[in-house]
Every structure is written in C-alpha cells, then in structure tokens.
Design a protein around this motif. Structure first.
Motif, PDB file in Angstrom:
ATOM      1  N   VAL A  65       0.833  -1.197   0.000  1.00 11.72           N
ATOM      2  CA  VAL A  65       0.000   0.000   0.000  1.00 11.72           C
ATOM      3  C   VAL A  65       0.875   1.258   0.000  1.00 11.72           C
ATOM      4  O   VAL A  65       1.882   1.322   0.718  1.00 11.72           O
ATOM      5  CB  VAL A  65      -0.934   0.001   1.234  1.00 11.72           C
ATOM      6  N   TYR A  66       0.463   2.235  -0.804  1.00  8.00           N
ATOM      7  CA  TYR A  66       1.089   3.558  -0.841  1.00  8.00           C
ATOM      8  C   TYR A  66       0.026   4.562  -0.418  1.00  8.00           C
ATOM      9  O   TYR A  66      -1.046   4.650  -1.027  1.00  8.00           O
ATOM     10  CB  TYR A  66       1.566   3.857  -2.261  1.00  8.00           C
ATOM     11  N   VAL A  67       0.300   5.312   0.646  1.00 13.85           N
ATOM     12  CA  VAL A  67      -0.685   6.234   1.219  1.00 13.85           C
ATOM     13  C   VAL A  67      -0.168   7.661   1.091  1.00 13.85           C
ATOM     14  O   VAL A  67       0.909   7.989   1.606  1.00 13.85           O
ATOM     15  CB  VAL A  67      -0.958   5.920   2.701  1.00 13.85           C
ATOM     16  N   GLN A  68      -0.918   8.493   0.382  1.00 10.14           N
ATOM     17  CA  GLN A  68      -0.571   9.908   0.235  1.00 10.14           C
ATOM     18  C   GLN A  68      -1.565  10.760   1.013  1.00 10.14           C
ATOM     19  O   GLN A  68      -2.781  10.579   0.892  1.00 10.14           O
ATOM     20  CB  GLN A  68      -0.574  10.313  -1.246  1.00 10.14           C
ATOM     21  N   ALA A  69      -1.064  11.667   1.831  1.00 10.82           N
ATOM     22  CA  ALA A  69      -1.893  12.609   2.582  1.00 10.82           C
ATOM     23  C   ALA A  69      -1.448  14.030   2.271  1.00 10.82           C
ATOM     24  O   ALA A  69      -0.294  14.255   1.891  1.00 10.82           O
ATOM     25  CB  ALA A  69      -1.793  12.339   4.084  1.00 10.82           C
ATOM     26  N   GLY A  70      -2.365  14.982   2.437  1.00 11.70           N
ATOM     27  CA  GLY A  70      -2.050  16.389   2.211  1.00 11.70           C
ATOM     28  C   GLY A  70      -1.876  17.115   3.532  1.00 11.70           C
ATOM     29  O   GLY A  70      -2.743  17.048   4.398  1.00 11.70           O
ATOM     30  N   ARG A  71      -0.779  17.812   3.682  1.00 11.32           N
ATOM     31  CA  ARG A  71      -0.474  18.468   4.954  1.00 11.32           C
ATOM     32  C   ARG A  71      -1.549  19.462   5.356  1.00 11.32           C
ATOM     33  O   ARG A  71      -1.849  19.628   6.539  1.00 11.32           O
ATOM     34  CB  ARG A  71       0.891  19.182   4.865  1.00 11.32           C
ATOM     35  N   GLU A  72      -2.171  20.134   4.379  1.00 14.90           N
ATOM     36  CA  GLU A  72      -3.173  21.165   4.672  1.00 14.90           C
ATOM     37  C   GLU A  72      -4.570  20.720   4.245  1.00 14.90           C
ATOM     38  O   GLU A  72      -5.443  21.563   4.000  1.00 14.90           O
ATOM     39  CB  GLU A  72      -2.785  22.474   3.968  1.00 14.90           C
ATOM     40  N   ASP A  73      -4.785  19.431   4.172  1.00 14.14           N
ATOM     41  CA  ASP A  73      -6.069  18.900   3.709  1.00 14.14           C
ATOM     42  C   ASP A  73      -7.150  19.166   4.759  1.00 14.14           C
ATOM     43  O   ASP A  73      -7.034  18.740   5.911  1.00 14.14           O
ATOM     44  CB  ASP A  73      -5.931  17.392   3.470  1.00 14.14           C
ATOM     45  N   HIS A  74      -8.245  19.839   4.350  1.00 15.14           N
ATOM     46  CA  HIS A  74      -9.349  20.133   5.269  1.00 15.14           C
ATOM     47  C   HIS A  74     -10.508  19.159   5.087  1.00 15.14           C
ATOM     48  O   HIS A  74     -11.461  19.201   5.859  1.00 15.14           O
ATOM     49  CB  HIS A  74      -9.843  21.565   5.049  1.00 15.14           C
ATOM     50  N   ILE A  75     -10.434  18.295   4.083  1.00 12.86           N
ATOM     51  CA  ILE A  75     -11.483  17.303   3.846  1.00 12.86           C
ATOM     52  C   ILE A  75     -11.084  15.947   4.428  1.00 12.86           C
ATOM     53  O   ILE A  75     -11.886  15.283   5.091  1.00 12.86           O
ATOM     54  CB  ILE A  75     -11.783  17.193   2.339  1.00 12.86           C
ATOM     55  N   ALA A  76      -9.864  15.532   4.164  1.00 14.66           N
ATOM     56  CA  ALA A  76      -9.321  14.301   4.754  1.00 14.66           C
ATOM     57  C   ALA A  76      -8.035  14.694   5.487  1.00 14.66           C
ATOM     58  O   ALA A  76      -6.940  14.591   4.929  1.00 14.66           O
ATOM     59  CB  ALA A  76      -9.046  13.255   3.682  1.00 14.66           C
ATOM     60  N   PRO A  77      -8.138  15.155   6.721  1.00 14.77           N
ATOM     61  CA  PRO A  77      -6.964  15.652   7.448  1.00 14.77           C
ATOM     62  C   PRO A  77      -5.871  14.596   7.539  1.00 14.77           C
ATOM     63  O   PRO A  77      -6.157  13.389   7.610  1.00 14.77           O
ATOM     64  CB  PRO A  77      -7.522  15.979   8.839  1.00 14.77           C
ATOM     65  N   PRO A  78      -4.605  15.012   7.501  1.00  8.71           N
ATOM     66  CA  PRO A  78      -3.513  14.027   7.535  1.00  8.71           C
ATOM     67  C   PRO A  78      -3.555  13.135   8.768  1.00  8.71           C
ATOM     68  O   PRO A  78      -3.169  11.961   8.698  1.00  8.71           O
ATOM     69  CB  PRO A  78      -2.248  14.898   7.503  1.00  8.71           C
ATOM     70  N   GLU A  79      -4.034  13.660   9.898  1.00  3.00           N
ATOM     71  CA  GLU A  79      -4.153  12.839  11.103  1.00  3.00           C
ATOM     72  C   GLU A  79      -5.114  11.674  10.879  1.00  3.00           C
ATOM     73  O   GLU A  79      -4.932  10.581  11.435  1.00  3.00           O
ATOM     74  CB  GLU A  79      -4.645  13.682  12.277  1.00  3.00           C
ATOM     75  N   SER A  80      -6.144  11.931  10.060  1.00  2.00           N
ATOM     76  CA  SER A  80      -7.124  10.892   9.768  1.00  2.00           C
ATOM     77  C   SER A  80      -6.591   9.907   8.734  1.00  2.00           C
ATOM     78  O   SER A  80      -6.740   8.690   8.879  1.00  2.00           O
ATOM     79  CB  SER A  80      -8.423  11.529   9.270  1.00  2.00           C
ATOM     80  N   VAL A  81      -5.952  10.413   7.683  1.00  2.54           N
ATOM     81  CA  VAL A  81      -5.394   9.540   6.648  1.00  2.54           C
ATOM     82  C   VAL A  81      -4.324   8.626   7.238  1.00  2.54           C
ATOM     83  O   VAL A  81      -4.225   7.441   6.884  1.00  2.54           O
ATOM     84  CB  VAL A  81      -4.827  10.378   5.489  1.00  2.54           C
ATOM     85  N   TRP A  82      -3.532   9.158   8.151  1.00  2.00           N
ATOM     86  CA  TRP A  82      -2.458   8.379   8.766  1.00  2.00           C
ATOM     87  C   TRP A  82      -2.976   7.079   9.396  1.00  2.00           C
ATOM     88  O   TRP A  82      -2.292   6.058   9.413  1.00  2.00           O
ATOM     89  CB  TRP A  82      -1.732   9.220   9.809  1.00  2.00           C
ATOM     90  N   LYS A  83      -4.175   7.109   9.910  1.00  2.21           N
ATOM     91  CA  LYS A  83      -4.723   5.962  10.633  1.00  2.21           C
ATOM     92  C   LYS A  83      -4.821   4.706   9.768  1.00  2.21           C
ATOM     93  O   LYS A  83      -4.917   3.583  10.293  1.00  2.21           O
ATOM     94  CB  LYS A  83      -6.091   6.317  11.228  1.00  2.21           C
ATOM     95  N   ILE A  84      -4.798   4.879   8.445  1.00  2.00           N
ATOM     96  CA  ILE A  84      -4.769   3.714   7.553  1.00  2.00           C
ATOM     97  C   ILE A  84      -3.611   2.799   7.927  1.00  2.00           C
ATOM     98  O   ILE A  84      -3.723   1.569   7.865  1.00  2.00           O
ATOM     99  CB  ILE A  84      -4.638   4.169   6.079  1.00  2.00           C
ATOM    100  N   THR A  85      -2.496   3.385   8.329  1.00  2.00           N
ATOM    101  CA  THR A  85      -1.277   2.607   8.565  1.00  2.00           C
ATOM    102  C   THR A  85      -1.417   1.598   9.698  1.00  2.00           C
ATOM    103  O   THR A  85      -0.636   0.658   9.780  1.00  2.00           O
ATOM    104  CB  THR A  85      -0.094   3.543   8.869  1.00  2.00           C
ATOM    105  N   SER A  86      -2.398   1.781  10.571  1.00  2.00           N
ATOM    106  CA  SER A  86      -2.568   0.855  11.693  1.00  2.00           C
ATOM    107  C   SER A  86      -3.644  -0.200  11.442  1.00  2.00           C
ATOM    108  O   SER A  86      -3.922  -1.012  12.330  1.00  2.00           O
ATOM    109  CB  SER A  86      -2.915   1.634  12.973  1.00  2.00           C
TER     110      SER A  86
END
Length: 579
Positions: A461-482
């Motif tokens: 899996v390759y997960v890309q998050a946006g540092r300033e994302d207001h729709i899918a915040p990086p804190e939320s996208v990061w959770k995929i990793t767990s």
C-alpha cells in the motif's frame, strides 16, 4: 460623494464608540444562545478562562482605541504596527489592500474585527464539560459566523470596493448584481469562466477510448504513449462525488497523461452521475459492480493476473473495502498494489465534515433526496462551507461587489462541475462510516454478504496525505497505517486535498516528506521525515516499479479498442457530460 472622501479622517464620536461596545456584547450573547441551542442546555464555561479572556479583550480593546486616538485620525504612509502578539498583527488576505492599515477609519474597523474574532473564538474554546463534537460544532459555527460578518464583505466597510464604486460610478455593483442573479438562477456560486473549457479539447483531453459501459460507470482505456509499457496495468478509481477529470485537467496538469508518459497502461472509471434510476444503489454496488468488476475486466482484457489500483478520497475508502473483500474471498492477488490519495478508513479524526452527520443533517438530506438522489450542488455547498472564507466570501467580494470578470481556471471549472449522489448510498456512508466508524471494526460491515476485516489486507500500500487537507486531514489519513497488515509507504505532500494530489513535476511546486521506516505516529513521522522539494509523483512511480518493472510491447489489447473490448466512443465519454 467624491473619491477623496474615502481618505478623509473621521474621529469616532462617543456614541459610535459605545455602539462598538454594544456590538461586541450582542455578538457574544448571540453566540452563547446558539451554543446553548446546539447542546440543548446552558453551556458550562471555565470561569477562570473566561475571566482571563475578558480581561485580555478589554485591555487590547482599550489599547486599540488609545492608538487610534493618539493618531488623531490622520492618514499614515507608514502606519504604526500593532503589538506582535495582537490578533491584528496576523496576516490576513482579506485585508491586503494598504488602505486597511493606512486609513485610520478602516484600520480601526479591521483591528476591531480581528480582536472581536479572536475573543469570540477563545470564548468558544473556554466551554467546558460538553461533548467534544458539540464543542467542535460550536467553534465551526462561530468561525462561519465571523467569516460572514467580516467588514471586507460589505460595500461601506471595504475600501477596495468603495474606491472601485467611486471610480466606476457604480458600474461594478450593476455587473455584480448580474453575476448574483445568474448564480441564484442556477443555484450555485460561479467561480470561473467555464466558456473557455471544453471536455475532450483542452480539459479531460488525454487520448483514449471508452471500452465498457455499465449502469454505474464507463471504463476508459487511455492510449499508450511509449513503445513498451509496464506489464501490470493501472486502474484508477476517482471519487464519484466529483468528475473524474480532476486527474486529467489541462495536459500539463494531467496525472493520467503523466502516467501514460511513464509507460503505464492506464484505465480509469468515469462514474455515472446519479439519477432516479440509482435510488437503490448501495456501497456494495460501488465495490462489487464497480471496482471489482473493473479490476476483473482489465485483467481479462490484457491477460494479466493483477492490476495496480488507485483510489481517490471516497473511492480510496471504497478501495480499502474492496481489498478486504478480495482477501476474505481468497482473491487478494488480483491487486498487485493499492495507492490511496487522501483517503480515510478510520473516521475518529475526520475533521469538520464529521460535523454534518447529526440527526438534523440526516433529516435535511432525506428532504433533499426525495427523488432518490442528492443534487450535487448540496455537496458543493457543503465543501465550500468548510473553507467559506476562500470558497464563498472571496467570490462574494470579487464577483458581486467588485464586479470582476471570472478568471479562466481549469481547477475551479472542475470544482463547479457537480455530480449527483445516490441517496441510500450517501446516507449509509455518512452514518456507517463517518458517524459509526464501522469500517475499522472487524466484521461490523458486510459487503455482498461477506464480513470484511481490514486487518486481513496484506496488499502493498502507498498512502498519500495532504499536509493542509481540510477534507481528509492528515491525522485521519495516517490511521490507515494501523489497519492494514502488509507493507506500507506513507507520504505527506504539501498543500491540500486537491493541489496536494494534482502537483505535476514540471510545476516545481510544494514539497513532500517521507521516511524509510514507518514510525509509530504521525508526530514521529513529521519529526523524522525527509523533505523533498517538488512533486511526489516520481516517488510514486519509483515505488510502483519496485514491485515489478517487467514490460511488454504496447500492441494488441494494450491499444484501446484493439482487444476483445471494442471502442464505444472517444474519451472522455458521455457519462462525464451528463448533468
């Protein structure tokens, strides 16, 4: 009224000063009443925090008035800067015109507004003993109210608009009224001149053919741009809450074109905009009859065991469920790798969109979806509200007050090209995922009768998050990793939900951060990540090739329409044109 009147100083009277004080008190009272209504009871405040906030507000307010009186109301070429820790010292694009600081009257309005905004937001943060979601809703409502009442949004309190009105004899207001009436008629805020864009000519123009059509999607196969292509093809799943061509904008911004130029066989789904015939469509349909059907179609067409897959936003969330379903069926090998563009699977920190899933919002959605589908303009308005200052009030000023011509901008054209959503799917998505967060609970959701468990997914899996994302915040996208069990590469890109993804290398914009080893938290990732300037796309293609770089000639079925599936029509197809 003459133009020079704009620059004549006017000291406030005692009555005017008292009026400002009353405005602050009334605004505070309205906020408290609204908050009490939202929670169903009186709000408990931390008395010590409120006392500190009120004392600070009073002291800064007095200092502001003293600075104004000391100036004598005289125009200043080099105005005195407010104290560095004052709210008025912060940069704010709404007040970029030098008149906001040089003219004492407008400077007073600007600083008073910023001081009041800071005070009211601090007051909301002082609410104690309530549910965190209610507190977040309170702050969101307060921020939205403050953005709406900003002095930059009104003719008489915006020096830029006043000057334009005096210079043009009011023609800007007439033109702005025309813009506003046109927007009211179509029920949507206009952000760009759409007449300069034509699908298939200068936007969504990468050569290809529609090779399959179902009631849910059209499958586009793009023409190869190299003599040899990677043996494993790529299937892209854009979000069906927007048009697919966010990944195929003008040629210099197109991810699709860039991917074909890298020697990849690219397939993409163009989803059908919902109508009454799709009233019973559920998430299962997008998984089974959408993503898995397309994966199997491409595998069979090219005679390959697996595909690389990309899921953007909600299609990324869906791709996670697809991988879980394939794993449960013993068919995980159908997907060689999965890439997630700003996608969420764990919604515990989903950002402000999570504020739109209460009972009142669900009732509103039911009312708006009486025909079996939700009008895309509602979703567009919702996303605009998340960044109202930039996506609503900025255009109110430019379009309606200044009467400016609409600039041609492909990204804004795409943003205004709304799609409708199946009503049942949309409501279930908001309740089962955003509200109840069931996707991360093993067996809580079933797809096509099969319980799904994300922990069973071992696909790279390759997960890309946006540092300033207001729709899918990086804190939320990061959770995929767990939640996945296979190898994961996480990348944090500069900018937000769109520009963080659509960042071609030639633009040389932004940056991205990576770690060789995945740390335990996003904070640890940020602390140890390596920063690289420019686009992250080359990092992604290097990762794809690391999974297998064998190539085949771009002949036969690798050419759109030359295989078992004949061309139905040229890309971008008819589904993307349906309204």
């Amino acid at each position: 009224m003459k133009a020079q009147d704009l620059n004549e100083p006017h000291l406030p009277t005692l009555e005017q000063m008292q009026q400002w004080t009353q405005v602050v008190g009334r605004a505070q009272q309205l906020l408290l009443e609204q908050a009490a209504g939202a929670t169903g009871r009186a709000l408990p405040f931390d008395p010590d925090a409120v006392a500190r906030i009120q004392t600070g507000f009073a002291n800064e307010g007095l200092a502001l008035w003293q600075r104004f009186l000391d100036s004598g109301g005289v125009l200043r070429d080099e105005p005195d800067a407010p104290p560095p820790d004052s709210p008025a010292a912060r940069k704010d694009r709404r007040f970029a015109d030098p008149a906001w600081t040089k003219h004492p009257f407008y400077d007073l309005i600007r600083q008073s507004y910023l001081l009041l905004s800071d005070y009211l937001l601090k007051l909301t943060d002082a609410v104690d003993g309530v549910d965190p979601k209610q507190k977040a809703k309170l702050r969101f409502a307060a921020s939205g109210m403050l953005d709406a009442v900003a002095p930059s949004n009104f003719l008489l309190t915006n020096p830029t608009v006043m000057e334009k009105t005096l210079q043009s004899g009011g023609e800007n207001l007439v033109k702005g009224l025309q813009h506003m009436l046109a927007d009211l008629e179509k029920g949507q805020l206009t952000q760009t001149d759409g007449t300069v864009f034509e699908l298939g000519r200068n936007i969504a123009a990468t050569p290809g053919k529609v090779i399959k059509e179902t009631p849910l999607y059209q499958l586009i196969h793009y023409a190869p741009a190299t003599e040899q292509v990677l043996e494993t093809p790529l299937v892209i799943f854009p979000a069906w809450i927007n048009r697919f061509y966010i990944l195929d904008l003008s040629p210099e911004k197109s991810f699709v074109k860039w991917a074909t130029d890298q020697g990849i066989s690219v397939f993409l789904l163009s989803w059908k905009s919902a109508d009454a015939s799709m009233k019973d469509v559920l998430w299962d349909d997008y998984i089974v009859h959408g993503q898995i059907d397309a994966i199997d179609t491409v595998r069979e067409l090219l005679g390959v065991p697996s595909v690389h897959a990309i899921g953007y936003c909600v299609a990324g969330t869906t791709l996670a469920a697809t991988l879980a379903l394939l794993a449960a069926r013993g068919e995980a090998e159908k997907v060689a790798s999965a890439t997630f563009f700003t996608a969420q699977v764990d919604f515990t920190e989903a950002g402000d969109l999570g504020l739109f899933v209460d009972d009142e919002q669900m009732q509103l959605i039911d009312q708006l979806s009486a025909g079996g589908f939700l009008d895309g303009r509602y979703m567009a308005a919702t996303f605009n509200l998340l960044r109202g200052r930039d996506l609503i009030w900025n255009y109110v000023v430019n379009n309606y007050l200044l009467g400016q011509d609409y600039p041609p901008f492909d990204l804004l054209y795409w943003n205004g090209d709304t799609t409708n959503l199946p009503a049942r799917w949309h409501k279930n998505y908001l309740t089962q995922l955003y509200r109840d967060n069931q996707l991360i609970k093993p067996g809580a959701l079933t797809v096509d009768g099969t319980p799904v468990d994300l922990s069973k997914v071992q696909t790279p899996v390759y997960v890309q998050a946006g540092r300033e994302d207001h729709i899918a915040p990086p804190e939320s996208v990061w959770k995929i990793t767990s939640h996945f069990s296979g190898p994961i590469r996480f990348l944090l890109a500069g900018s937000g939900h769109i520009a963080g993804v659509v960042n071609p290398p030639a633009a040389q914009k932004y940056q991205y951060w990576t770690c060789d080893e995945l740390p335990g938290s996003l904070a640890d990732f940020v602390a140890s990540a390596k920063e690289t300037k420019g686009s992250w796309w080359p990092d992604w293609i290097e990762w794809i090739r690391s999974l297998g770089d064998s190539t085949v000639p771009a002949t036969g079925a690798r050419i759109p329409g030359e295989g078992a599936l004949k061309a139905i029509e040229d890309a971008p197809g008819r589904y993307v044109r349906e309204r």
